[in-house]
Motif scaffolding. Sequence first.
Motif, short mmCIF file in Angstrom:
data_model
loop_
_atom_site.label_atom_id
_atom_site.label_comp_id
_atom_site.label_asym_id
_atom_site.label_seq_id
_atom_site.Cartn_x
_atom_site.Cartn_y
_atom_site.Cartn_z
N GLY A 117 0.63 -1.33 0.08
CA GLY A 117 0.00 0.03 0.06
C GLY A 117 0.78 1.20 -0.04
N PRO A 118 0.11 2.37 -0.05
CA PRO A 118 0.95 3.77 -0.02
C PRO A 118 2.13 4.00 1.23
CG PRO A 118 -1.41 4.03 -0.35
CD PRO A 118 -1.21 2.89 -0.12
N CYS A 119 3.01 4.31 0.82
CA CYS A 119 3.97 4.50 1.94
C CYS A 119 4.86 5.78 1.33
CB CYS A 119 4.95 3.24 1.92
SG CYS A 119 5.94 2.77 0.52
N GLN A 120 6.09 5.78 2.27
CA GLN A 120 7.07 7.18 1.97
C GLN A 120 8.31 6.69 1.59
OE1 GLN A 120 5.11 6.22 5.49
NE2 GLN A 120 3.45 7.44 4.20
N LEU A 121 8.79 8.02 1.02
CA LEU A 121 10.36 7.73 0.77
C LEU A 121 11.11 8.43 1.86
CD1 LEU A 121 12.40 7.10 -1.64
CD2 LEU A 121 12.34 9.96 -2.13
N ALA A 122 11.63 7.43 2.50
CA ALA A 122 12.21 7.67 3.98
C ALA A 122 13.75 8.08 3.96
CB ALA A 122 12.42 6.51 4.84
N ALA A 123 14.28 8.02 2.65
CA ALA A 123 15.81 8.37 2.57
C ALA A 123 15.93 9.10 1.00
CB ALA A 123 16.72 7.41 2.96
N GLY A 124 16.77 9.78 0.98
CA GLY A 124 16.98 10.24 -0.65
C GLY A 124 17.71 9.50 -1.48
N GLY A 125 18.47 8.35 -0.88
CA GLY A 125 19.30 7.27 -1.54
C GLY A 125 18.26 6.32 -2.19
N GLY A 126 17.19 6.22 -1.61
CA GLY A 126 15.97 5.32 -2.39
C GLY A 126 15.66 4.34 -1.43
N LEU A 127 14.74 4.75 -0.38
CA LEU A 127 14.16 3.75 0.40
C LEU A 127 12.76 4.04 0.89
CD1 LEU A 127 15.63 1.78 2.69
CD2 LEU A 127 15.31 3.61 4.39
N ALA A 128 12.15 2.97 0.51
CA ALA A 128 10.57 2.84 0.45
C ALA A 128 10.07 2.58 1.96
CB ALA A 128 9.94 2.00 -0.63
N SER A 129 9.44 3.08 2.63
CA SER A 129 9.07 2.69 3.96
C SER A 129 8.04 3.39 4.68
CB SER A 129 10.51 2.73 4.90
OG SER A 129 10.45 2.31 6.15
N SER A 130 7.84 2.85 5.85
CA SER A 130 6.29 3.34 6.44
C SER A 130 6.84 4.14 7.63
CB SER A 130 5.46 2.27 6.94
OG SER A 130 4.46 2.72 7.66
N GLN A 140 7.17 16.65 6.51
CA GLN A 140 6.68 15.24 6.23
C GLN A 140 7.47 14.63 5.19
OE1 GLN A 140 3.90 13.85 8.14
NE2 GLN A 140 4.09 15.62 9.38
N ALA A 141 7.30 13.30 5.20
CA ALA A 141 8.09 12.33 4.07
C ALA A 141 7.15 12.57 2.93
CB ALA A 141 8.10 11.16 4.57
N THR A 142 7.98 12.53 1.91
CA THR A 142 7.38 12.39 0.37
C THR A 142 6.53 11.02 0.15
OG1 THR A 142 9.26 13.65 -0.59
CG2 THR A 142 8.28 11.98 -2.00
N GLN A 143 5.45 11.11 -0.14
CA GLN A 143 4.43 10.24 -0.47
C GLN A 143 4.43 9.40 -1.77
OE1 GLN A 143 2.26 9.53 2.35
NE2 GLN A 143 3.68 11.23 3.58
N ILE A 144 4.46 8.15 -1.71
CA ILE A 144 4.81 7.33 -2.94
C ILE A 144 3.58 6.16 -2.85
CG2 ILE A 144 7.24 7.77 -3.12
CD1 ILE A 144 7.93 5.09 -2.11
N ALA A 145 3.24 5.74 -4.16
CA ALA A 145 2.41 4.83 -4.27
C ALA A 145 3.15 3.62 -5.03
CB ALA A 145 1.09 5.27 -4.95
N PRO A 146 3.34 2.41 -4.27
CA PRO A 146 3.80 1.51 -4.94
C PRO A 146 3.19 0.67 -6.04
CG PRO A 146 4.27 1.11 -2.58
CD PRO A 146 3.28 2.28 -2.85
#
Length: 375
Positions: A117-130, A140-146
């Motif tokens: 489900g929707p989550c966040q970009l937790a680091a600029g190096g490329g980390l999808a996380s909640s 707030q963290a950048t919002q992404i939709a997998p």
Amino acid sequence: MAVITNEFPRTQFDEEAFFQRLDAKAVSRLRTAYTTRFVDAALREAPQEFSIVKAPGMVPQAGDVVIARVVELGKHTKLQSVHSRRQRMFPGQKIMVAYGNRYAPDQFLAHVPQDLGPCQLAAGGGLASSVEEQHDSIDQATQIAPLGLLMRNNQVVNLGDYAPLSIEKLSAQATAAQGSVRPPVIAVLGTSMNSGKTTTLACLVNGLTNAGLDVAAGKATGTGAGNDPDLFEDAGAVSVRDFTDFGYPTTYRLEYETIRQMLVSMIQEQSATGAQVVVIEIADGLFQGETGRLLNDPIFNQYVDRVLFSAQDALGAVAGEQILLNAGLDLAAVSGILTASPLSLREARGQLRTQVISTYDLCEADTALSLLPQA
């Protein structure tokens, strides 16, 4: 690592399942992240072998590669590319990142979610996380939709599948060097995130390089990003490695035995490069979980000869000195952010038993050489 055992239909999908075969055009439009650089090379070489899959019940694991759409920009407006260039992101763009956990007191505490489900970009190096917690001072963290997990040969792609190094098996170069005398190893630790560890390490590398030595540098723990390895290389290191070379987007929440072996493997790999000194950064602060356990592990004393400590202020330096000496470590010097302030520098020198060296003084050859362990 998740494995999909059933083929997904190519011609029809329901609302809960999604399948997309990739091609060169689709791949060229992806904004790929630093953490996924080894996967990116394989993807661009044979894009037709990869697909994006999202289906009910798929649970991501740390290191799994995900294709996501940028929904809303927040803290991170740029994504570090495979060459660590900060590429601007725009809402609606598709990015390739990796799932992972993050421990960053100045930014986010984030964990791998339990679904796609929707989550966040937790680091600029490329980390999808909640993201579960964040520092009050940041956006707030950048919002992404997998859109789905990246797959090849009906199996989810994990960073570990494409990493050039492995903690389970040393490279041929390191294997051949086993049994030989290793070079001295210096570890750089700090009070916390942003205490000046990376700059301290880079200046030490530069000073040793100015003295005519070949230096290998590494980062054993932390969150995957290209700026630290780039700085080590700029400082003059002849070889640079970090944990992403072993297939991990971050080291937070890895099993401790993995962290332990990561340190050993990195030192062995860097020692085998022919370098005359190996310098390793241990990320975050002394109270961070894996860092605290490493310091009190006999393996640390076995593989690390001396320690350089980076602190933000005199009080932190005093506390850090006590912790490191109580752990039986050979503390060579204290440096870091505190040395930017003449007042903090004097405070520290008045309280510490250990010498305090201004960060950029480490670039001087004689100063850097004085920190090497005595034969």
